[in-house]
Design a protein around this motif. Structure first.
Motif, PDB file in Angstrom:
ATOM      1  N   GLY A   1      24.872 -17.015 -13.731  1.00 24.51           N
ATOM      2  CA  GLY A   1      23.637 -17.778 -13.814  1.00 24.51           C
ATOM      3  C   GLY A   1      23.814 -19.101 -14.537  1.00 24.51           C
ATOM      4  O   GLY A   1      23.251 -20.127 -14.144  1.00 24.51           O
ATOM      5  N   GLU A   2      24.594 -19.083 -15.616  1.00 27.73           N
ATOM      6  CA  GLU A   2      24.864 -20.321 -16.351  1.00 27.73           C
ATOM      7  C   GLU A   2      25.648 -21.310 -15.493  1.00 27.73           C
ATOM      8  O   GLU A   2      25.379 -22.512 -15.512  1.00 27.73           O
ATOM      9  CB  GLU A   2      25.633 -20.026 -17.628  1.00 27.73           C
ATOM     10  CG  GLU A   2      24.837 -19.263 -18.659  1.00 27.73           C
ATOM     11  CD  GLU A   2      25.678 -18.746 -19.811  1.00 27.73           C
ATOM     12  OE1 GLU A   2      25.082 -18.378 -20.825  1.00 27.73           O
ATOM     13  OE2 GLU A   2      26.920 -18.710 -19.687  1.00 27.73           O
ATOM     14  N   MET A   3      26.605 -20.788 -14.717  1.00 30.05           N
ATOM     15  CA  MET A   3      27.393 -21.667 -13.855  1.00 30.05           C
ATOM     16  C   MET A   3      26.529 -22.264 -12.740  1.00 30.05           C
ATOM     17  O   MET A   3      26.661 -23.448 -12.404  1.00 30.05           O
ATOM     18  CB  MET A   3      28.585 -20.900 -13.274  1.00 30.05           C
ATOM     19  CG  MET A   3      29.621 -20.550 -14.339  1.00 30.05           C
ATOM     20  SD  MET A   3      30.932 -19.484 -13.776  1.00 30.05           S
ATOM     21  CE  MET A   3      31.706 -20.475 -12.538  1.00 30.05           C
ATOM     22  N   LYS A   4      25.612 -21.464 -12.177  1.00 27.78           N
ATOM     23  CA  LYS A   4      24.713 -21.975 -11.144  1.00 27.78           C
ATOM     24  C   LYS A   4      23.780 -23.036 -11.715  1.00 27.78           C
ATOM     25  O   LYS A   4      23.511 -24.055 -11.066  1.00 27.78           O
ATOM     26  CB  LYS A   4      23.900 -20.827 -10.543  1.00 27.78           C
ATOM     27  CG  LYS A   4      24.704 -19.922  -9.632  1.00 27.78           C
ATOM     28  CD  LYS A   4      23.915 -18.721  -9.210  1.00 27.78           C
ATOM     29  CE  LYS A   4      22.940 -19.037  -8.133  1.00 27.78           C
ATOM     30  NZ  LYS A   4      22.295 -17.819  -7.592  1.00 27.78           N
ATOM     31  N   LEU A   5      23.283 -22.803 -12.923  1.00 30.67           N
ATOM     32  CA  LEU A   5      22.398 -23.774 -13.560  1.00 30.67           C
ATOM     33  C   LEU A   5      23.117 -25.095 -13.797  1.00 30.67           C
ATOM     34  O   LEU A   5      22.571 -26.175 -13.514  1.00 30.67           O
ATOM     35  CB  LEU A   5      21.881 -23.208 -14.888  1.00 30.67           C
ATOM     36  CG  LEU A   5      20.944 -24.102 -15.681  1.00 30.67           C
ATOM     37  CD1 LEU A   5      19.648 -24.312 -14.923  1.00 30.67           C
ATOM     38  CD2 LEU A   5      20.664 -23.493 -17.032  1.00 30.67           C
ATOM     39  N   GLU A   6      24.348 -25.031 -14.289  1.00 32.80           N
ATOM     40  CA  GLU A   6      25.126 -26.256 -14.514  1.00 32.80           C
ATOM     41  C   GLU A   6      25.412 -26.987 -13.200  1.00 32.80           C
ATOM     42  O   GLU A   6      25.335 -28.207 -13.136  1.00 32.80           O
ATOM     43  CB  GLU A   6      26.419 -25.937 -15.235  1.00 32.80           C
ATOM     44  CG  GLU A   6      26.222 -25.556 -16.683  1.00 32.80           C
ATOM     45  CD  GLU A   6      27.516 -25.188 -17.373  1.00 32.80           C
ATOM     46  OE1 GLU A   6      28.583 -25.231 -16.719  1.00 32.80           O
ATOM     47  OE2 GLU A   6      27.457 -24.860 -18.569  1.00 32.80           O
ATOM     48  N   ALA A   7      25.741 -26.229 -12.142  1.00 38.37           N
ATOM     49  CA  ALA A   7      26.016 -26.850 -10.845  1.00 38.37           C
ATOM     50  C   ALA A   7      24.762 -27.530 -10.314  1.00 38.37           C
ATOM     51  O   ALA A   7      24.823 -28.636  -9.752  1.00 38.37           O
ATOM     52  CB  ALA A   7      26.520 -25.804  -9.857  1.00 38.37           C
TER      53      ALA A   7
END
Length: 100
Positions: free
Chosen positions: A61-67
Motif C-alpha cells: 500500500g505504501e509503494m502504491k501510494l508513493e507511485a
C-alpha cells in the motif's frame, strides 16, 4: 480390545470428521463437545496477518501510494489548455466562472 470397544472407537472417530454429516443427536453433541475442547471454546478464529514488507521496508500500500504521488507530480500544469485532459480543462473553466 473387544468388539464393543472397537465399535465405540469407530463411532467416536467420526466425531472429528467434519465432512461426515451427524448421524444422530448424540453424534452432534459429541462433535460440539469435542470441538469445544480442541479450541478451548474460542472457535477456529485466526488472527489477521500483518501486511507483507518488501526488501525496502515498505508495504504494498505504501509503494502504491508513493507511485500514485509520483505519477500525479509528473503532470505538468504548465501546458496549454488545448493539450490537457477534458476534465482538467473543465475544472479550470469552472474555477474561472466562479471567480468571475
Amino acid at each position: 480390545m473387544n468388539i464393543f470397544d472397537k465399535a465405540v472407537a469407530d463411532e467416536y472417530a467420526n466425531d472429528t470428521k467434519l465432512g461426515m454429516p451427524s448421524t444422530d443427536e448424540g453424534h452432534f453433541a459429541r462433535r460440539l463437545a469435542l470441538m469445544e475442547r480442541i479450541t478451548g471454546g474460542k472457535g477456529f478464529r485466526t488472527q489477521p496477518k500483518l501486511p507483507a514488507v518488501r526488501a525496502n521496508g515498505k508495504t504494498r500500500g505504501e509503494m502504491k501510494l508513493e507511485a500514485r504521488e509520483r505519477a500525479n507530480a509528473a503532470v505538468s500544469e504548465e501546458r496549454d489548455a488545448q493539450f490537457r485532459h477534458a476534465s482538467a480543462a473543465n475544472v479550470e473553466f469552472v474555477t474561472m466562472q466562479a471567480a468571475a
